[in-house]
Write an enzyme that holds these catalytic residues in place. Structure first.
Site, short mmCIF file in Angstrom:
data_model
loop_
_atom_site.label_atom_id
_atom_site.label_comp_id
_atom_site.label_asym_id
_atom_site.label_seq_id
_atom_site.Cartn_x
_atom_site.Cartn_y
_atom_site.Cartn_z
N CYS A 60 18.54 -28.59 63.89
CA CYS A 60 17.66 -27.77 64.72
C CYS A 60 16.59 -28.65 65.36
O CYS A 60 16.41 -29.82 64.99
CB CYS A 60 17.01 -26.66 63.89
SG CYS A 60 15.67 -27.22 62.82
N GLU B 68 15.23 -21.56 51.28
CA GLU B 68 14.69 -20.43 52.04
C GLU B 68 13.54 -19.76 51.31
O GLU B 68 13.25 -20.04 50.15
CB GLU B 68 15.82 -19.44 52.35
CG GLU B 68 16.87 -20.09 53.24
CD GLU B 68 17.91 -19.12 53.77
OE1 GLU B 68 18.03 -18.00 53.26
OE2 GLU B 68 18.60 -19.52 54.74
N CYS C 270 14.06 -30.28 62.98
CA CYS C 270 14.64 -31.39 62.21
C CYS C 270 14.85 -32.62 63.08
O CYS C 270 14.67 -33.74 62.62
CB CYS C 270 15.94 -30.96 61.55
SG CYS C 270 15.64 -29.86 60.15
N ASN D 79 19.03 -26.69 52.20
CA ASN D 79 18.03 -25.76 52.73
C ASN D 79 17.46 -24.89 51.61
O ASN D 79 18.17 -24.50 50.68
CB ASN D 79 18.57 -24.91 53.89
CG ASN D 79 19.84 -24.16 53.60
OD1 ASN D 79 20.65 -24.59 52.80
ND2 ASN D 79 20.03 -23.04 54.27
N CYS E 91 14.71 -26.77 56.08
CA CYS E 91 16.12 -27.12 56.32
C CYS E 91 16.54 -28.27 55.40
O CYS E 91 15.71 -29.04 54.91
CB CYS E 91 16.31 -27.57 57.77
SG CYS E 91 16.05 -26.29 58.99
N GLU F 183 17.95 -31.06 56.15
CA GLU F 183 17.61 -32.39 56.68
C GLU F 183 16.19 -32.78 56.31
O GLU F 183 15.92 -33.92 55.92
CB GLU F 183 17.75 -32.41 58.21
CG GLU F 183 19.15 -32.16 58.73
CD GLU F 183 19.49 -30.69 58.95
OE1 GLU F 183 18.96 -29.83 58.21
OE2 GLU F 183 20.27 -30.40 59.87
N1 THU Z 1 19.48 -24.84 58.49
C1 THU Z 1 19.47 -26.11 57.97
O1 THU Z 1 19.18 -26.32 56.79
N2 THU Z 1 19.82 -27.13 58.79
C2 THU Z 1 20.28 -27.00 60.06
O2 THU Z 1 20.60 -28.00 60.70
C3 THU Z 1 20.38 -25.66 60.67
C4 THU Z 1 19.77 -24.56 59.88
C5 THU Z 1 19.18 -23.72 57.60
C6 THU Z 1 17.88 -23.00 57.82
C7 THU Z 1 18.19 -21.63 57.24
O3 THU Z 1 17.99 -21.66 55.84
C8 THU Z 1 19.68 -21.45 57.50
O4 THU Z 1 20.19 -22.75 57.75
C9 THU Z 1 20.00 -20.54 58.67
O5 THU Z 1 19.29 -20.90 59.79
#
Ligand code: THU
Length: 163
Positions: free
Chosen positions: A114, A64, A117, A62, A73, A75
């Site tokens: 999520c 940000e 994704c 991920n 994310c 994925e």
């Molecule tokens: N996140 C992911 O990278 N993948 C997931 O399946 C769930 C959430 C990340 C997004 C954000 O940077 C952090 O996790 C918190 O939501």
């Protein structure tokens, strides 16, 4: 009126030791790359690793952003990289792990992708016409294996609906 239902089965393992070599390797890789996540806002570090039909292994984390919704994310980072580098290869299996670095947080319970994704994984599954196996785990502990993204996104909207 008639009622219908959707039911799916997934595999639950108590530890990585119960998995075959390739699946175990993918999880280890997903767990390892959580260290490469850029998550200064949530401190929730997610790693993904996938094996493609050409044998290549691709990872994603991920990433940000100070403008929170711009965050991508793990994925979707992985899928974009895989499709950009090897557009003709399909994703066979994707392992997802995380390390929650918020103080006293646990990282043992498997997390599931999520909604955004799930839609993205569906796009690549439909495009390749080949199921994407999904392996979910924390930094240690139980592992879930789901055989296709269709199980995580019933009644999905796909390219077929645009025709
Ligand atoms: N996140 C992911 O990278 N993948 C997931 O399946 C769930 C959430 C990340 C997004 C954000 O940077 C952090 O996790 C918190 O939501």
């Amino acid at each position: 009126m008639k009622k219908t239902n959707f039911k799916f089965e997934y595999e639950v393992y108590d530890s990585i030791d119960e998995l075959n070599e390739q699946d175990a390797k993918l999880i280890e890789k997903a767990r390892k790359v959580t260290k490469l996540a850029y998550a200064p806002y949530s401190h929730f570090h997610v790693g993904a690793a996938a094996i493609l039909s050409n044998g290549k292994i691709i990872t994603g984390t991920n990433q940000e952003n100070a403008s929170y919704p711009v965050t991508i994310c793990a994925e979707r980072s992985l899928l974009s990289a895989a499709s950009s580098l090897y557009p003709n290869a399909s994703v066979q299996t994707m392992a997802i792990s995380y390390h929650n670095q918020v103080e006293n947080a646990s990282s043992l319970k498997p997390i599931s992708p999520c909604g955004m994704c799930r839609q993205s994984i569906m796009e690549y599954e439909v495009r390749a016409n080949s199921p994407i196996r999904i392996i979910l785990s924390g930094i240690d502990g139980k592992i879930f294996i789901i055989n296709t993204i269709k199980h995580l996104l019933p009644l999905s909207f796909t390219s077929a609906d645009l025709k």
